[in-house]
Scaffold this motif. Structure first.
Motif, mmCIF file in Angstrom:
data_model
loop_
_atom_site.group_PDB
_atom_site.id
_atom_site.type_symbol
_atom_site.label_atom_id
_atom_site.label_comp_id
_atom_site.label_asym_id
_atom_site.label_seq_id
_atom_site.Cartn_x
_atom_site.Cartn_y
_atom_site.Cartn_z
ATOM 1 N N LEU A 166 0.810 -1.220 0.000
ATOM 2 C CA LEU A 166 0.000 0.000 0.000
ATOM 3 C C LEU A 166 0.844 1.271 0.000
ATOM 4 C CD1 LEU A 166 -3.027 -0.747 2.370
ATOM 5 C CD2 LEU A 166 -3.037 -0.483 -0.109
ATOM 6 N N LEU A 167 2.144 1.147 0.175
ATOM 7 C CA LEU A 167 2.992 2.340 0.123
ATOM 8 C C LEU A 167 2.863 2.990 -1.261
ATOM 9 C CD1 LEU A 167 6.230 1.069 1.919
ATOM 10 C CD2 LEU A 167 4.395 2.467 2.870
ATOM 11 N N PRO A 168 2.646 4.307 -1.320
ATOM 12 C CA PRO A 168 2.350 4.970 -2.603
ATOM 13 C C PRO A 168 3.592 5.306 -3.419
ATOM 14 C CG PRO A 168 2.210 6.562 -0.831
ATOM 15 C CD PRO A 168 2.509 5.235 -0.176
ATOM 16 N N VAL A 169 4.462 4.315 -3.601
ATOM 17 C CA VAL A 169 5.667 4.514 -4.412
ATOM 18 C C VAL A 169 5.744 3.402 -5.454
ATOM 19 C CG1 VAL A 169 6.957 5.680 -2.580
ATOM 20 C CG2 VAL A 169 7.083 3.195 -2.757
ATOM 21 N N PRO A 170 6.238 3.721 -6.657
ATOM 22 C CA PRO A 170 6.395 2.674 -7.671
ATOM 23 C C PRO A 170 7.528 1.741 -7.283
ATOM 24 C CG PRO A 170 7.394 4.727 -8.410
ATOM 25 C CD PRO A 170 6.706 5.031 -7.118
ATOM 26 N N SER A 200 11.100 3.402 -10.249
ATOM 27 C CA SER A 200 10.817 2.130 -9.593
ATOM 28 C C SER A 200 11.936 1.753 -8.632
ATOM 29 C CB SER A 200 10.624 1.022 -10.645
ATOM 30 O OG SER A 200 9.462 1.256 -11.400
ATOM 31 N N LEU A 201 13.173 1.930 -9.064
ATOM 32 C CA LEU A 201 14.304 1.634 -8.191
ATOM 33 C C LEU A 201 14.318 2.570 -6.989
ATOM 34 C CD1 LEU A 201 16.910 0.120 -7.579
ATOM 35 C CD2 LEU A 201 18.119 1.731 -9.068
ATOM 36 N N LEU A 202 14.074 3.849 -7.228
ATOM 37 C CA LEU A 202 14.033 4.816 -6.136
ATOM 38 C C LEU A 202 12.904 4.489 -5.162
ATOM 39 C CD1 LEU A 202 15.079 7.448 -4.866
ATOM 40 C CD2 LEU A 202 13.502 8.695 -6.377
ATOM 41 N N LEU A 205 13.872 1.566 -2.973
ATOM 42 C CA LEU A 205 14.862 1.959 -1.973
ATOM 43 C C LEU A 205 14.198 2.726 -0.823
ATOM 44 C CD1 LEU A 205 17.824 3.070 -4.272
ATOM 45 C CD2 LEU A 205 17.684 1.015 -2.851
ATOM 46 N N ILE A 206 13.282 3.635 -1.156
ATOM 47 C CA ILE A 206 12.579 4.395 -0.119
ATOM 48 C C ILE A 206 11.726 3.468 0.728
ATOM 49 C CG2 ILE A 206 10.783 6.123 0.279
ATOM 50 C CD1 ILE A 206 11.839 7.576 -2.223
ATOM 51 N N ALA A 207 10.988 2.567 0.061
ATOM 52 C CA ALA A 207 10.119 1.639 0.793
ATOM 53 C C ALA A 207 10.937 0.742 1.716
ATOM 54 C CB ALA A 207 9.302 0.803 -0.195
ATOM 55 N N ARG A 209 13.855 1.311 2.995
ATOM 56 C CA ARG A 209 14.522 2.077 4.054
ATOM 57 C C ARG A 209 13.576 2.449 5.181
ATOM 58 N NH1 ARG A 209 16.080 4.168 7.786
ATOM 59 N NH2 ARG A 209 17.721 5.704 8.116
ATOM 60 N N TYR A 210 12.336 2.809 4.855
ATOM 61 C CA TYR A 210 11.450 3.374 5.869
ATOM 62 C C TYR A 210 10.279 2.468 6.249
ATOM 63 C CZ TYR A 210 13.993 7.666 5.009
ATOM 64 O OH TYR A 210 14.987 8.602 4.888
ATOM 65 N N PHE A 211 10.143 1.307 5.599
ATOM 66 C CA PHE A 211 8.951 0.499 5.836
ATOM 67 C C PHE A 211 8.829 0.039 7.282
ATOM 68 C CE2 PHE A 211 7.022 -3.807 5.963
ATOM 69 C CZ PHE A 211 5.702 -3.412 5.758
ATOM 70 N N TYR A 212 9.921 -0.400 7.875
ATOM 71 C CA TYR A 212 9.822 -0.966 9.221
ATOM 72 C C TYR A 212 9.468 0.081 10.268
ATOM 73 C CZ TYR A 212 11.337 -5.425 7.469
ATOM 74 O OH TYR A 212 11.379 -6.611 6.788
ATOM 75 N N VAL A 213 9.751 1.349 9.983
ATOM 76 C CA VAL A 213 9.297 2.417 10.880
ATOM 77 C C VAL A 213 7.773 2.449 10.913
ATOM 78 C CG1 VAL A 213 9.316 4.903 11.277
ATOM 79 C CG2 VAL A 213 11.377 3.757 10.422
ATOM 80 N N LEU A 214 7.160 2.215 9.752
ATOM 81 C CA LEU A 214 5.698 2.181 9.655
ATOM 82 C C LEU A 214 5.132 0.854 10.150
ATOM 83 C CD1 LEU A 214 2.901 3.132 8.520
ATOM 84 C CD2 LEU A 214 3.630 2.167 6.321
ATOM 85 N N PHE A 215 5.809 -0.250 9.801
ATOM 86 C CA PHE A 215 5.206 -1.555 10.045
ATOM 87 C C PHE A 215 5.182 -1.941 11.522
ATOM 88 C CE2 PHE A 215 5.400 -6.283 10.164
ATOM 89 C CZ PHE A 215 4.138 -6.512 9.650
ATOM 90 N N GLU A 216 6.167 -1.539 12.287
ATOM 91 C CA GLU A 216 6.199 -1.937 13.693
ATOM 92 C C GLU A 216 4.936 -1.529 14.445
ATOM 93 O OE1 GLU A 216 9.029 -1.659 17.693
ATOM 94 O OE2 GLU A 216 9.627 -0.670 15.841
ATOM 95 N N PRO A 217 4.484 -0.256 14.367
ATOM 96 C CA PRO A 217 3.234 0.082 15.060
ATOM 97 C C PRO A 217 2.016 -0.632 14.474
ATOM 98 C CG PRO A 217 4.035 1.957 13.798
ATOM 99 C CD PRO A 217 5.129 0.954 13.804
ATOM 100 N N VAL A 218 2.013 -0.879 13.159
ATOM 101 C CA VAL A 218 0.898 -1.630 12.552
ATOM 102 C C VAL A 218 0.862 -3.049 13.106
ATOM 103 C CG1 VAL A 218 0.030 -2.614 10.387
ATOM 104 C CG2 VAL A 218 0.873 -0.259 10.436
ATOM 105 N N PHE A 219 2.024 -3.686 13.193
ATOM 106 C CA PHE A 219 2.120 -5.053 13.704
ATOM 107 C C PHE A 219 1.674 -5.120 15.164
ATOM 108 C CE2 PHE A 219 4.878 -8.671 15.224
ATOM 109 C CZ PHE A 219 4.181 -9.662 14.551
#
Length: 226
Positions: A166-170, A200-202, A205-207, A209-219
């Motif tokens: 669901l992250l809004p990045v290609p 897509s590569l960028l 890389l962004i997803a 790098r920062y996904f686990y900051v978002l995912f921990e509270p969701v989990f």
């Protein structure tokens, strides 16, 4: 890689294939409903993993096995083909197609929750002694060890896949799903901008790098609800 962790490989791979098949099959089904038969004609409106494996053998076989051996959990991908001209003509339908994959993952999370709660109610499962992706719930006897681990993996893996996509990045699904809230002309310009290998590569890389900051509270929030 301990023998105990290695013994979980079949459960991880079955959960991975089920999750990926439902995700990609949902994309294909909603595209068919919206008038694009590309994925349907390639046989991907199905709960069989075989068409998805044939289309992406690297992402559905090799990478999941290697990622499990290296890290103890599975990473991989699949893809459902679609007609770019159909997407341009019907951006709202294309956005619904993109959203269908993560929705399928969240439905699998809900299914795992129902089965886990049922197991707790009937005395087959109990609160875990330690918490990780493959230990959301513990069995009350040895015969329920496999189901407890499988449902734990199914819950965790699909929560991760649904949230990540669901992250809004290609090239993740979220970058197309934003078409549900954008004006159609603006959405078309957005797609023209981000549909390039560089973006897509960028985005990946962004997803990453920062996904686990978002995912921990969701989990943690999902565990509290469970």
């Amino acid at each position: 890689m301990t023998p105990e962790l290695l013994s979980l490989f079949p459960l991880w791979y079955v959960a991975f294939l089920l999750s990926l098949t439902c995700h990609e099959g949902a994309h294909a089904l909603v595209a068919k409903w919206g008038g694009d038969l590309t994925a349907y004609n390639s046989g991907q409106v199905t709960l069989s993993p075989l068409p998805h494996i044939r289309r992406e053998p690297f992402g559905t076989v090799l990478v999941p096995i290697l990622s499990f051996l290296l890290s103890g959990w599975m990473l991989g991908w699949g893809s459902a083909p679609y007609d770019p001209l159909w997407e341009q003509r019907h951006p709202k339908r294309a956005a619904l197609m993109a959203l269908a994959g993560p929705t399928a993952n969240f439905l699998l999370v809900f299914l795992a929750v129902l089965l886990i709660q049922g197991g707790i109610r009937f005395g087959a499962f109990q609160a875990p002694g330690g918490l990780d992706f493959a230990r959301i719930v513990d069995p009350t006897n040895d015969s329920m060890e496999g189901p407890a681990r499988f449902l734990s993996i199914l819950f965790s893996l699909n929560l991760l896949l649904g949230t990540f996509n669901l992250l809004p990045v290609p090239p993740l699904d979220g970058h197309s799903a934003v078409g549900l809230v954008l004006p159609e002309d603006l959405f078309r310009r957005w797609l023209e901008l981000v549909r390039s290998p560089m973006f897509s590569l960028l985005g990946l890389l962004i997803a990453w790098r920062y996904f686990y900051v978002l995912f921990e509270p969701v989990f943690l929030f999902a565990l509290r609800l469970l």
